[in-house]
Design an enzyme around this catalytic site. Sequence first.
Site, PDB file in Angstrom:
ATOM      1  N   CYS A   1      65.435  80.507   6.395  1.00  0.00           N
ATOM      2  CA  CYS A   1      65.388  79.060   6.173  1.00  0.00           C
ATOM      3  C   CYS A   1      66.795  78.448   6.131  1.00  0.00           C
ATOM      4  O   CYS A   1      67.750  79.088   5.705  1.00  0.00           O
ATOM      5  CB  CYS A   1      64.726  78.757   4.841  1.00  0.00           C
ATOM      6  SG  CYS A   1      63.158  79.556   4.621  1.00  0.00           S
TER       7      CYS A   1
ATOM      8  N   ARG B   1      69.338  80.319  12.846  1.00  0.00           N
ATOM      9  CA  ARG B   1      68.949  81.189  11.741  1.00  0.00           C
ATOM     10  C   ARG B   1      67.502  81.658  11.884  1.00  0.00           C
ATOM     11  O   ARG B   1      67.100  82.638  11.268  1.00  0.00           O
ATOM     12  CB  ARG B   1      69.101  80.446  10.411  1.00  0.00           C
ATOM     13  CG  ARG B   1      70.523  80.102  10.066  1.00  0.00           C
ATOM     14  CD  ARG B   1      70.579  79.145   8.901  1.00  0.00           C
ATOM     15  NE  ARG B   1      70.086  79.734   7.677  1.00  0.00           N
ATOM     16  CZ  ARG B   1      70.835  80.338   6.759  1.00  0.00           C
ATOM     17  NH1 ARG B   1      72.131  80.417   6.948  1.00  0.00           N
ATOM     18  NH2 ARG B   1      70.316  80.834   5.670  1.00  0.00           N
TER      19      ARG B   1
ATOM     20  N   TRP C   1      61.374  79.400   7.475  1.00  0.00           N
ATOM     21  CA  TRP C   1      60.963  80.685   8.074  1.00  0.00           C
ATOM     22  C   TRP C   1      59.943  81.252   7.097  1.00  0.00           C
ATOM     23  O   TRP C   1      60.285  81.632   5.976  1.00  0.00           O
ATOM     24  CB  TRP C   1      62.188  81.581   8.190  1.00  0.00           C
ATOM     25  CG  TRP C   1      61.999  82.835   8.977  1.00  0.00           C
ATOM     26  CD1 TRP C   1      62.104  82.971  10.332  1.00  0.00           C
ATOM     27  CD2 TRP C   1      61.720  84.147   8.462  1.00  0.00           C
ATOM     28  NE1 TRP C   1      61.894  84.284  10.690  1.00  0.00           N
ATOM     29  CE2 TRP C   1      61.664  85.031   9.563  1.00  0.00           C
ATOM     30  CE3 TRP C   1      61.511  84.670   7.201  1.00  0.00           C
ATOM     31  CZ2 TRP C   1      61.410  86.386   9.435  1.00  0.00           C
ATOM     32  CZ3 TRP C   1      61.253  86.031   7.066  1.00  0.00           C
ATOM     33  CH2 TRP C   1      61.205  86.871   8.178  1.00  0.00           C
TER      34      TRP C   1
ATOM     35  N   ASN D   1      65.269  77.759  -0.525  1.00  0.00           N
ATOM     36  CA  ASN D   1      65.404  79.024   0.206  1.00  0.00           C
ATOM     37  C   ASN D   1      65.294  80.151  -0.801  1.00  0.00           C
ATOM     38  O   ASN D   1      65.816  80.023  -1.913  1.00  0.00           O
ATOM     39  CB  ASN D   1      66.791  79.141   0.856  1.00  0.00           C
ATOM     40  CG  ASN D   1      66.887  78.379   2.129  1.00  0.00           C
ATOM     41  OD1 ASN D   1      65.944  77.696   2.510  1.00  0.00           O
ATOM     42  ND2 ASN D   1      68.035  78.463   2.782  1.00  0.00           N
ATOM     43  N   GLY D   2      64.671  81.253  -0.406  1.00  0.00           N
ATOM     44  CA  GLY D   2      64.575  82.397  -1.311  1.00  0.00           C
ATOM     45  C   GLY D   2      63.129  82.630  -1.726  1.00  0.00           C
ATOM     46  O   GLY D   2      62.195  82.096  -1.111  1.00  0.00           O
TER      47      GLY D   2
ATOM     48  N   GLU E   1      72.165 101.437  18.912  1.00  0.00           N
ATOM     49  CA  GLU E   1      72.464 100.006  19.022  1.00  0.00           C
ATOM     50  C   GLU E   1      71.858  99.439  20.311  1.00  0.00           C
ATOM     51  O   GLU E   1      71.271  98.357  20.311  1.00  0.00           O
ATOM     52  CB  GLU E   1      73.992  99.794  18.978  1.00  0.00           C
ATOM     53  CG  GLU E   1      74.462  98.375  19.259  1.00  0.00           C
ATOM     54  CD  GLU E   1      73.874  97.314  18.324  1.00  0.00           C
ATOM     55  OE1 GLU E   1      73.290  97.653  17.297  1.00  0.00           O
ATOM     56  OE2 GLU E   1      73.988  96.115  18.675  1.00  0.00           O
TER      57      GLU E   1
ATOM     58  N   LYS F   1      69.091  96.421  20.460  1.00  0.00           N
ATOM     59  CA  LYS F   1      69.363  95.184  21.217  1.00  0.00           C
ATOM     60  C   LYS F   1      68.262  94.953  22.245  1.00  0.00           C
ATOM     61  O   LYS F   1      67.785  93.837  22.429  1.00  0.00           O
ATOM     62  CB  LYS F   1      70.731  95.331  21.907  1.00  0.00           C
ATOM     63  CG  LYS F   1      71.447  94.064  22.133  1.00  0.00           C
ATOM     64  CD  LYS F   1      72.501  93.792  21.084  1.00  0.00           C
ATOM     65  CE  LYS F   1      71.929  93.718  19.702  1.00  0.00           C
ATOM     66  NZ  LYS F   1      72.880  93.608  18.652  1.00  0.00           N
TER      67      LYS F   1
ATOM     68  N   GLU G   1      64.971  93.852  20.374  1.00  0.00           N
ATOM     69  CA  GLU G   1      64.948  92.515  19.755  1.00  0.00           C
ATOM     70  C   GLU G   1      65.020  91.408  20.790  1.00  0.00           C
ATOM     71  O   GLU G   1      64.423  90.353  20.604  1.00  0.00           O
ATOM     72  CB  GLU G   1      66.017  92.361  18.663  1.00  0.00           C
ATOM     73  CG  GLU G   1      67.431  92.187  19.101  1.00  0.00           C
ATOM     74  CD  GLU G   1      68.373  91.888  17.913  1.00  0.00           C
ATOM     75  OE1 GLU G   1      69.526  92.337  17.986  1.00  0.00           O
ATOM     76  OE2 GLU G   1      67.976  91.206  16.958  1.00  0.00           O
TER      77      GLU G   1
ATOM     78  N   HIS H   1      62.107 118.787  20.976  1.00  0.00           N
ATOM     79  CA  HIS H   1      61.375 119.169  19.763  1.00  0.00           C
ATOM     80  C   HIS H   1      60.133 118.308  19.559  1.00  0.00           C
ATOM     81  O   HIS H   1      59.606 118.233  18.465  1.00  0.00           O
ATOM     82  CB  HIS H   1      62.312 119.113  18.555  1.00  0.00           C
ATOM     83  CG  HIS H   1      63.428 120.110  18.654  1.00  0.00           C
ATOM     84  ND1 HIS H   1      63.226 121.469  18.551  1.00  0.00           N
ATOM     85  CD2 HIS H   1      64.743 119.949  18.927  1.00  0.00           C
ATOM     86  CE1 HIS H   1      64.370 122.098  18.718  1.00  0.00           C
ATOM     87  NE2 HIS H   1      65.315 121.203  18.963  1.00  0.00           N
TER      88      HIS H   1
ATOM     89  N   LYS I   1      68.730  85.060  11.845  1.00  0.00           N
ATOM     90  CA  LYS I   1      70.121  85.495  11.960  1.00  0.00           C
ATOM     91  C   LYS I   1      70.624  86.062  10.640  1.00  0.00           C
ATOM     92  O   LYS I   1      71.327  87.057  10.605  1.00  0.00           O
ATOM     93  CB  LYS I   1      70.983  84.292  12.389  1.00  0.00           C
ATOM     94  CG  LYS I   1      72.462  84.614  12.577  1.00  0.00           C
ATOM     95  CD  LYS I   1      72.680  85.509  13.771  1.00  0.00           C
ATOM     96  CE  LYS I   1      74.125  85.886  13.988  1.00  0.00           C
ATOM     97  NZ  LYS I   1      74.246  87.057  14.883  1.00  0.00           N
TER      98      LYS I   1
HETATM   99  O1  M6R Z   1      74.610  89.588   8.834  1.00  0.00           O
HETATM  100  P1  M6R Z   1      74.456  91.083   8.877  1.00  0.00           P
HETATM  101  O2  M6R Z   1      75.483  91.743   9.727  1.00  0.00           O
HETATM  102  O3  M6R Z   1      74.411  91.697   7.485  1.00  0.00           O
HETATM  103  O4  M6R Z   1      73.045  91.337   9.535  1.00  0.00           O
HETATM  104  C1  M6R Z   1      72.526  92.623   9.634  1.00  0.00           C
HETATM  105  C2  M6R Z   1      71.360  92.670  10.597  1.00  0.00           C
HETATM  106  O5  M6R Z   1      70.345  91.788  10.180  1.00  0.00           O
HETATM  107  C3  M6R Z   1      71.762  92.319  12.026  1.00  0.00           C
HETATM  108  O6  M6R Z   1      72.771  93.161  12.499  1.00  0.00           O
HETATM  109  C4  M6R Z   1      70.550  92.410  12.968  1.00  0.00           C
HETATM  110  O7  M6R Z   1      70.128  93.731  13.082  1.00  0.00           O
HETATM  111  C5  M6R Z   1      70.900  91.827  14.333  1.00  0.00           C
HETATM  112  N1  M6R Z   1      69.907  90.866  14.706  1.00  0.00           N
HETATM  113  C6  M6R Z   1      70.987  92.832  15.409  1.00  0.00           C
HETATM  114  O8  M6R Z   1      71.341  92.254  16.620  1.00  0.00           O
END
Ligand code: M6R
Length: 611
Positions: free
Chosen positions: A2, A27, A80, A106-107, A483, A487, A490, A506, A606
């Site tokens: 949010c 976000r 959100w 928020n929260g 990684e 990527k 997502e 295995h 985000k």
């Molecule tokens: O703000 P942060 O680096 O703590 O966020 C951590 C993860 O939420 C962030 O890296 C997330 O996995 C990304 N969307 C990956 O691209």
Amino acid sequence: MCGIVGYIGKKNCSSFLLDALEKLEYRGYDSAGIAVYNDHKINLIKKKGRISVLRNAVEEDENFDTDDSPFKVGIAHTRWATHGKPSDVNAHPFIGPSGKIAILHNGIIENYIELKKSLKRRNVKFASQTDSEVACALIDTLYDGDFFKAVKDAVNLLEGAFSLCIICADYPNMMIGVKKDTPLIVGYGENENYIASDISAFIGKTKKFCRLGECEIALFKDDSVNFYDFNGKKIKKDVITVDWNIKSSSKDGFDCFTMKEIMEQPSAVRDTITPHIKNSGIDIPELNSLPDDINKIYIVACGSAYHVGALVKYSFEKIAKITTIVDLASEFRYRSPVIDEHTLVIIISQSGETADSLAALRESKNRGAKTLAVVNVVGSSIAAEADYVIYTWAGPEIGVATTKALSAQLSIMYLVVLYISKKRGVISDLAMKKYIQNLLTLPDYILQMLECKDKVFEISKRYMDRDNIFFIGRGIDYAVCREGSLKFKELSYLHSEAYAAGELKHGTISLVEDGTLVIAVLTDKKLFEKTLSNICEVQARGASCFAVVREDKVSEFDVGVDDIITIPKVPSIFLPSLSVIPLQFFAYYSALLHERDIDKPRNLAKSVTVE
Ligand code: M6R
């Protein structure tokens, strides 16, 4: 997650708020709303869906910004969903039963069920399923004409995490912000002030900010802001200046932020390392008081930031010769990690607000460890609470999928490895000099690596029908694969899995069949032949293979693969900074070809400020 924004000043309030909401769009959200004081009452509109839907509704409504009082005040929100599905009714702001109090939240309010029951006993009616409406009703019921007191008394009854922004129809010149566990920032403008859940909302308006601390209240009155604790005691706060410019938060000619940010990686790395290299040596004054008796490192983070930890673990062990454990913050915080005052816990986070990482930081401090935050957002909660802070200078990262922040994190972590190696006396001056020289050229190598963009686009087209992909590698290449796979998932919404190449046989190799795509990363010289054998194994079972290989090993690549991208020769510790780039492009183009919302992938946020 949010986004909150509030405005008090003399200009058109709703237009400021809607523009600021758009800057917070990255976000992640599913509904949006706005409430402004106008003509002795609060006018409210909230809509499921995009901010453009809200903007149209506000523009068509005659009750916004017609007021001629000297100060205009209003609040706006992107939601959100957590409690209750995305809908107009569950969207924020909420207005209390009296119609006088409007709030954003928020929260998560943990005791909302109990509070709701007690408010219902007093005949308060609720329209939504949210915990936020309960907070609103609570403030409203406590309001007896003293706005500040009602808020102060209410926040002392709330449990959980909450940032609130509140206005009151009886106080057209006032706005109140409250922070506990989720971020809230005050921005100082010319005869106007703002509040928001992150700095991006004010870029282009001001460079002067103040971050609310834990259990603090900001009281905006006319053009002044004062701060209080939850007991109502006035407190002094420092103003910080952040030099992020409009260009860095605009697409600047690119179709989307994600591609812009991929292409910005050379400068993100250069800006991050340059301040720390002086007279051919490493200068990290932030670590000057780090004790000499650190004997263990824990790197704790989430998502891609966790992968940075997994990548640099190899260098900590190989170069700094120190035990290094890498853990997911969401796991670490609920375990009983063996850490003490001789342990350095490094929390890596782009946003500096990730709830699990923040909790892991607090847990580490409680257990007596020294804590180092590596963050991109200046003054964020993780930065504020860690013993030591080193910033990455990637600039604002808007794309939900991290790219340039990851590269900046990696580069600063290389420096931390070298710094600790020197402090431990385990690196020769000559080796150190060579590493530094190479590190200084890394941005140029990254620039060169970006040239693989078009070739990866062609490769992505060929494999766009594959919906199950394996990323394989060994050692540091396996960490890069994790990684690359994250990527890909997502951004493209397709399934993939990263596997340690030696582990396939295995069990998982049973999934490999005709047409399976295997993306292999081979940059570690020692492990080259080993991974090559694993490629042969999957090819023998019908898999297609796309390999990312170091330049000086291509001639030995005699097994024949379908596609190859080569990596220039740099010292092995820096290789992940290059090998991750084709994987970023592959994820990006796969998403583009499947017409995904690249900057804002579905269901993602985000900054993950809830557990
Ligand atoms: O703000 P942060 O680096 O703590 O966020 C951590 C993860 O939420 C962030 O890296 C997330 O996995 C990304 N969307 C990956 O691209």
